[in-house]
Design an enzyme around this catalytic site. Structure first.
Site, PDB file in Angstrom:
ATOM      1  N   ARG A   1      -7.178  25.732  -5.906  1.00  0.00           N
ATOM      2  CA  ARG A   1      -6.758  24.412  -5.421  1.00  0.00           C
ATOM      3  C   ARG A   1      -6.384  23.528  -6.610  1.00  0.00           C
ATOM      4  O   ARG A   1      -7.210  23.232  -7.469  1.00  0.00           O
ATOM      5  CB  ARG A   1      -7.878  23.754  -4.609  1.00  0.00           C
TER       6      ARG A   1
ATOM      7  N   ALA B   1      -8.360  27.279   7.100  1.00  0.00           N
ATOM      8  CA  ALA B   1      -7.701  26.006   7.385  1.00  0.00           C
ATOM      9  C   ALA B   1      -6.189  26.149   7.340  1.00  0.00           C
ATOM     10  O   ALA B   1      -5.649  27.064   6.709  1.00  0.00           O
ATOM     11  CB  ALA B   1      -8.147  24.939   6.385  1.00  0.00           C
TER      12      ALA B   1
ATOM     13  N   GLU C   1      -5.769  34.194   7.026  1.00  0.00           N
ATOM     14  CA  GLU C   1      -6.577  33.949   5.837  1.00  0.00           C
ATOM     15  C   GLU C   1      -7.800  34.852   5.717  1.00  0.00           C
ATOM     16  O   GLU C   1      -8.287  35.083   4.605  1.00  0.00           O
ATOM     17  CB  GLU C   1      -7.032  32.486   5.793  1.00  0.00           C
TER      18      GLU C   1
ATOM     19  N   GLU D   1       4.119  32.123   0.751  1.00  0.00           N
ATOM     20  CA  GLU D   1       3.573  30.795   0.461  1.00  0.00           C
ATOM     21  C   GLU D   1       2.705  30.807  -0.791  1.00  0.00           C
ATOM     22  O   GLU D   1       2.045  29.812  -1.091  1.00  0.00           O
ATOM     23  CB  GLU D   1       2.782  30.291   1.671  1.00  0.00           C
TER      24      GLU D   1
ATOM     25  N   ARG E   1       0.898  13.169   5.439  1.00  0.00           N
ATOM     26  CA  ARG E   1       0.610  14.596   5.555  1.00  0.00           C
ATOM     27  C   ARG E   1       0.614  15.016   7.025  1.00  0.00           C
ATOM     28  O   ARG E   1       0.353  14.199   7.911  1.00  0.00           O
ATOM     29  CB  ARG E   1      -0.783  14.919   4.988  1.00  0.00           C
TER      30      ARG E   1
ATOM     31  N   ARG F   1       0.836  -1.195   0.000  1.00  0.00           N
ATOM     32  CA  ARG F   1       0.000   0.000   0.000  1.00  0.00           C
ATOM     33  C   ARG F   1       0.875   1.252   0.000  1.00  0.00           C
ATOM     34  O   ARG F   1       1.817   1.347   0.795  1.00  0.00           O
ATOM     35  CB  ARG F   1      -0.914   0.035   1.236  1.00  0.00           C
ATOM     36  N   GLU F   2       0.568   2.197  -0.891  1.00  0.00           N
ATOM     37  CA  GLU F   2       1.228   3.500  -0.852  1.00  0.00           C
ATOM     38  C   GLU F   2       0.500   4.395   0.145  1.00  0.00           C
ATOM     39  O   GLU F   2      -0.736   4.378   0.214  1.00  0.00           O
ATOM     40  CB  GLU F   2       1.242   4.171  -2.232  1.00  0.00           C
TER      41      GLU F   2
ATOM     42  N   GLY G   1      -8.068   5.646   3.061  1.00  0.00           N
ATOM     43  CA  GLY G   1      -7.587   4.582   2.193  1.00  0.00           C
ATOM     44  C   GLY G   1      -6.165   4.802   1.708  1.00  0.00           C
ATOM     45  O   GLY G   1      -5.507   3.848   1.281  1.00  0.00           O
TER      46      GLY G   1
END
Length: 205
Positions: free
Chosen positions: A75, A92, A112, A158, A52, A47-48, A131
């Site tokens: 995005r 976020a 933000e 950024e 994060r 599994r890869e 997953g």
């Protein structure tokens, strides 16, 4: 419903972990076996894993005006999915320092949306893509004064280009219904607020 399986220390065996890529994010390949519902260990599988940092998402809510503050930004994942890549989202950020989730929520609200949050109401902690990724999202509603939310924000270093939107709550909920808001954290937070708005306003107004 039967009880969900609870893993113990011997229920997953990781035989190999390979780092495939390392940058701002990381990708690892794991060779593992896990216990099966019928009993015994299953076959070796590969599994890869997209590694994060955990993330914080907060829905700024003004209980006096019954308004929410959302942000709009580009995005790249949406671009590759073939949908409009400018999304209406929650405030976020990633937990990439020695910070508590509440600290990240407050910092990102300033960066933000240019607003200061008051009380924070925890909604949930959830896995957006279990997953293939280990990311855990901390989801909040944050009390705010929506009259202070205006303009374009983000950190230039950024490459952030973030525009603020203030919407009546019912308009934001309608944007979920008609698909204009199509990202999970925003949908979850707005639907949660729809179910709990009377209680939130009762305590915050």
């Amino acid at each position: 419903m039967s009880e969900i399986f609870k893993a113990g220390p011997d229920d997953v065996e990781i035989s190999e972990r390979e780092e495939c890529f390392s940058g701002f994010y990381r990708i690892e390949r794991l060779q593992l076996r896990h216990r099966q519902f019928a009993g015994g260990m299953g076959p070796l599988i590969s599994r890869e894993l997209f590694v994060r940092h955990d993330a914080v998402c907060v829905l700024p809510y003004d209980p006096q005006r019954d308004e929410v503050v959302l942000v709009e930004q580009f995005r790249v994942g949406a671009l590759e999915a073939g949908v409009n890549p400018w999304l209406l989202e929650l405030v976020a950020g990633l937990i990439d320092k020695d910070e508590e989730p509440e600290e990240v929520a407050r910092r990102e609200a300033v960066e933000e949306a240019g607003i200061t949050l008051g009380a924070l109401w925890p909604i949930a902690q959830y896995l957006p893509s279990p997953g293939g990724s280990n990311e855990l999202v901390y989801l909040f509603v944050g009390r705010c004064d929506s009259s202070q939310a205006v303009g374009i924000h983000g950190l230039a270093e950024e490459g952030e280009d973030i525009r603020v939107h203030v919407l009546p709550f019912e308009d934001a909920l309608q944007a979920v219904r008609d698909g204009r808001i199509n990202n999970a954290a925003s949908m979850l937070a707005l639907q949660w607020l729809a179910l709990n708005r009377a209680e939130v306003r009762g305590l915050w107004v």
